[in-house]
Motif scaffolding. Structure first.
Motif, PDB file in Angstrom:
ATOM      1  N   ALA A  63      31.661  28.282  30.432  1.00 24.31           N
ATOM      2  CA  ALA A  63      31.953  29.281  31.473  1.00 24.31           C
ATOM      3  C   ALA A  63      33.172  30.044  30.967  1.00 24.31           C
ATOM      4  CB  ALA A  63      32.215  28.628  32.822  1.00 24.31           C
ATOM      5  N   ASP A  64      32.923  31.203  30.443  1.00 20.66           N
ATOM      6  CA  ASP A  64      33.953  32.030  29.825  1.00 20.66           C
ATOM      7  C   ASP A  64      35.205  32.114  30.712  1.00 20.66           C
ATOM      8  OD1 ASP A  64      35.233  33.994  28.357  1.00 20.66           O
ATOM      9  OD2 ASP A  64      34.086  35.624  29.237  1.00 20.66           O
TER      10      ASP A  64
ATOM     11  N   ALA B 120      33.218  26.731  36.164  1.00 25.75           N
ATOM     12  CA  ALA B 120      33.204  28.130  36.608  1.00 25.75           C
ATOM     13  C   ALA B 120      34.291  28.389  37.641  1.00 25.75           C
ATOM     14  CB  ALA B 120      31.823  28.474  37.177  1.00 25.75           C
TER      15      ALA B 120
ATOM     16  N   ARG C 287      40.944  33.300  34.569  1.00 25.61           N
ATOM     17  CA  ARG C 287      40.756  34.732  34.291  1.00 25.61           C
ATOM     18  C   ARG C 287      41.896  35.567  34.870  1.00 25.61           C
ATOM     19  NH1 ARG C 287      37.484  36.839  30.982  1.00 25.61           N
ATOM     20  NH2 ARG C 287      35.786  35.602  31.837  1.00 25.61           N
ATOM     21  N   ARG C 288      42.316  35.243  36.090  1.00 29.56           N
ATOM     22  CA  ARG C 288      43.385  36.031  36.705  1.00 29.56           C
ATOM     23  C   ARG C 288      44.680  35.906  35.901  1.00 29.56           C
ATOM     24  NH1 ARG C 288      42.358  40.396  38.859  1.00 29.56           N
ATOM     25  NH2 ARG C 288      44.594  40.467  39.202  1.00 29.56           N
TER      26      ARG C 288
ATOM     27  N   ILE D 212      44.383  38.088  32.888  1.00 30.15           N
ATOM     28  CA  ILE D 212      44.545  39.501  33.235  1.00 30.15           C
ATOM     29  C   ILE D 212      46.022  39.820  33.481  1.00 30.15           C
ATOM     30  CG2 ILE D 212      44.080  41.200  35.065  1.00 30.15           C
ATOM     31  CD1 ILE D 212      41.291  39.809  35.378  1.00 30.15           C
TER      32      ILE D 212
ATOM     33  N   ALA E 126      37.461  28.599  35.822  1.00 32.58           N
ATOM     34  CA  ALA E 126      37.475  29.803  34.983  1.00 32.58           C
ATOM     35  C   ALA E 126      37.897  31.018  35.801  1.00 32.58           C
ATOM     36  CB  ALA E 126      36.094  30.031  34.369  1.00 32.58           C
ATOM     37  N   LEU E 127      37.495  31.051  37.086  1.00 36.64           N
ATOM     38  CA  LEU E 127      37.852  32.181  37.940  1.00 36.64           C
ATOM     39  C   LEU E 127      39.369  32.242  38.160  1.00 36.64           C
ATOM     40  CD1 LEU E 127      34.918  31.901  40.493  1.00 36.64           C
ATOM     41  CD2 LEU E 127      35.263  33.757  38.852  1.00 36.64           C
ATOM     42  N   MET E 128      40.019  31.095  38.163  1.00 30.26           N
ATOM     43  CA  MET E 128      41.485  31.076  38.244  1.00 30.26           C
ATOM     44  C   MET E 128      42.101  31.482  36.897  1.00 30.26           C
ATOM     45  SD  MET E 128      43.000  30.289  41.129  1.00 30.26           S
ATOM     46  CE  MET E 128      42.799  29.450  42.710  1.00 30.26           C
TER      47      MET E 128
ATOM     48  N   VAL F  15      40.553  32.137  44.894  1.00 29.00           N
ATOM     49  CA  VAL F  15      41.345  33.356  44.699  1.00 29.00           C
ATOM     50  C   VAL F  15      42.777  32.974  44.320  1.00 29.00           C
ATOM     51  CG1 VAL F  15      42.240  35.425  45.814  1.00 29.00           C
ATOM     52  CG2 VAL F  15      39.929  34.607  46.356  1.00 29.00           C
ATOM     53  N   TRP F  16      43.220  33.407  43.140  1.00 28.44           N
ATOM     54  CA  TRP F  16      44.568  33.056  42.666  1.00 28.44           C
ATOM     55  C   TRP F  16      45.615  33.397  43.707  1.00 28.44           C
ATOM     56  CZ3 TRP F  16      46.567  30.924  38.044  1.00 28.44           C
ATOM     57  CH2 TRP F  16      47.958  30.977  37.948  1.00 28.44           C
TER      58      TRP F  16
END
Lengths: 386, 142
Positions: free
Chosen positions: A189-190, A132, A139-140, A143, A135-137, A242-243
């Motif tokens: 974790a998408d 997870a 995702r950025r 985007i 994944a948060l990295m 946070v990227w």
């Protein structure tokens, strides 16, 4: 100027058998097997060892009767190798043994592996674990640049196919895989499907570094350290990954490792074009795309296209994680897998890989860590003495 | 795989409980009252990633806890299909929120379907109990 590591040789490397479980071992006993194997590979008698770097440094000194001996308790990978080289370059030791192992740590399969679960107060309530966090990295990046799940899956399929072909991999013969297979596996974790993630296993490994004039002559030539450095943005899994978090400059945490790579290339007098093989950490598929950009192999946002073009596969411009990495070769906790990237780099430069040998490889780039963990270590190895 | 139409919900009691430290205690005390606060350097206005005693930007030790309006925008997220431990009910959606006051909140999105999550989605904080005394900030589409 004389190269700082000119008189340091990597003389021995060894992986114990790796398996989903090695029931007769614990982490320390399999690390000892890694140590003994590395000494044998180097042709070095244990009584010549005058420093040990390991999560079990003191235990190894006792178990192998190495005293009096320097001991450095260090459970990192590439930083341990660099520290060994520095000890030799600074005349603190002539022969340094590095060993690691993981076994018997992951028994509750209802949960994710214990080393993947953070406990910090600001993340613990949100059910985060390494997949997870990474994944948060990822995702950025998706985007910002339109990076696709198919591009991520191409990385997974490539590395898993490397492991499929590697007889020493835990998942040897378990493929071949296509990107479609990866996308069809269940979501963890998408955007990471099961096959986008590293697996877990048990195993040990070791390395022996020596002063260059003590490196044995013979069928296994010494491998040389051309450069290396480490980047961190702080402790892993304590704050939001946070990227665009920054520290002392403009470099975002998403590109952690760029500073270290530039420094390593500067020490080596080389650049990305000189790298023949990339033995990079592959905790999750996206991290390969990220490292291509962080290390300067392509521009920002171009990593997805780079992997989609087949450049990281067999015969490509930059074969990546050729043993199958943590997705398929082995992932025995946090320690052994970090050293195993270096071991594979050494095997590539010796030309002794049983599978996926990159013909004529002269420069290997190894890495540890990743964006979700806020650190990246890099190491450049060469077949030629610097 | 998670049902994309299923509404994301707060976790029930039984998940791991945060352990407040000396520096972070005001955050958790406020959360227990249903208030979101964040630490800001008084002289230079910068906001640390986690509670600190010294401002990294200007070196001041004059840091103050301030009330947050509790509003922000979705910066990144994941939808978890395989829980960290069985204590967590899937799907859940850990998220990073860019708060309107210029700081980062690690939280989890509730009150919408996973398919509704999108970059910049406006979110408002609400609190749900994680123990007899502690409450955890979640975010819901505003």
């Amino acid at each position: 100027m004389t190269h700082p590591y000119r008189d340091v040789a990597i003389a021995g490397v060894f992986n114990t058998p790796q398996a989903r479980q090695l029931p007769v071992h614990d982490s320390q006993s399999i690390a000892i097997e890694g140590a003994l194997g590395a000494l044998a590979d180097a042709g070095v008698d244990r009584r010549e060892v005058d420093a040990v770097i390991s999560q079990f440094a003191q235990d190894l000194v006792l178990a192998l009767r190495l005293g009096p001996c320097s001991r450095v308790i260090n459970s990192m990978g590439i930083p341990a190798v660099l520290q060994a080289a520095q000890m030799i370059a600074c005349d603190e030791a002539d022969v340094v043994l590095i060993a690691a192992g993981g076994a018997g740590m992951y028994l509750d399969r209802g949960a994710t592996a214990p080393w993947t679960r953070p406990s910090n107060e600001f993340v613990v309530g949100y059910g985060l674990f390494t997949a997870a966090e990474f994944a948060l990295m990822a995702r950025r990046h998706m985007i910002a640049y339109g990076t696709t799940p198919e591009q991520l899956a191409t990385v997974s399929a490539t590395i898993r196919n490397n492991g499929h072909a590697n007889p020493a991999a835990v998942y040897a013969g378990r493929g071949p895989f296509t990107a479609a297979d990866v996308l069809a596996s269940r979501m963890i974790a998408d955007p990471f499907h099961l096959l986008d993630c590293s697996m877990t296993s048990e195993g040990g490994c070791g390395l022996v570094l020596t002063r260059a004039d003590r490196a044995p002559a013979g069928p296994k030539p010494p491998v040389w350290i051309l450069g290396g450095a480490s980047d961190s943005f702080g402790p892993a899994y304590q704050v939001a990954p946070v990227w665009e978090m920054t520290g002392r400059g403009d470099l975002p945490a998403g590109y952690v490792g760029r500073h270290a790579a530039r420094r390593a290339f500067r020490t080596a007098g080389l650049g990305p074009d000189d790298v023949d093989v990339a033995e990079w950490y592959d905790p999750f598929s996206f991290e390969i795309i990220r490292q291509l950009e962080a290390f300067g192999f392509c521009g920002e946002g171009e990593g997805g296209a780079f992997v989609a073009d087949g450049q990281i596969g067999p015969g490509g411009r930059l074969p990546v994680t050729t043993d199958g990495g943590t997705m398929s070769f082995s992932h025995a906790g946090i320690n052994a897998q970090q050293l195993q990237r270096v071991i594979r780099g050494v095997e590539q430069l010796r030309g002794e890989c049983a599978s996926m040998q990159v013909a004529g490889a002269e420069v290997a780039m190894c890495s540890n860590g990743g964006s979700g963990a806020l650190f990246t270590d890099v190491l450049l190895l060469g077949s030629g003495r610097p | 795989m998670s049902d994309s139409a299923q509404l994301l919900a707060p976790q029930p009691l039984g998940i791991p409980i945060p352990e407040p430290g000396r520096l972070s205690m005001p955050y958790w005390q406020a959360a227990a009252r249903g208030e979101l606060v964040f630490q800001r350097c008084v002289p230079c206005g910068s906001v640390p990633m986690k509670p600190v005693s010294v401002c990294a930007e200007c070196g001041s030790r004059d840091l103050a806890w301030q009330p947050s309006a509790g509003l922000g925008s979705l910066y990144s997220w994941t939808v978890v299909g395989r829980p960290q431990t069985p204590a967590f009910i899937v799907p859940y959606a850990p998220a990073i929120v860019r708060m309107d006051e210029g700081w980062w909140l690690m939280s989890s999105v509730i009150g919408c379907a996973p398919g509704d999550l999108a970059d910049g989605l406006r979110l408002a904080v609400e609190f749900h109990p994680v123990s007899d005394v502690l409450r955890l900030p979640y975010v819901r589409p505003a």
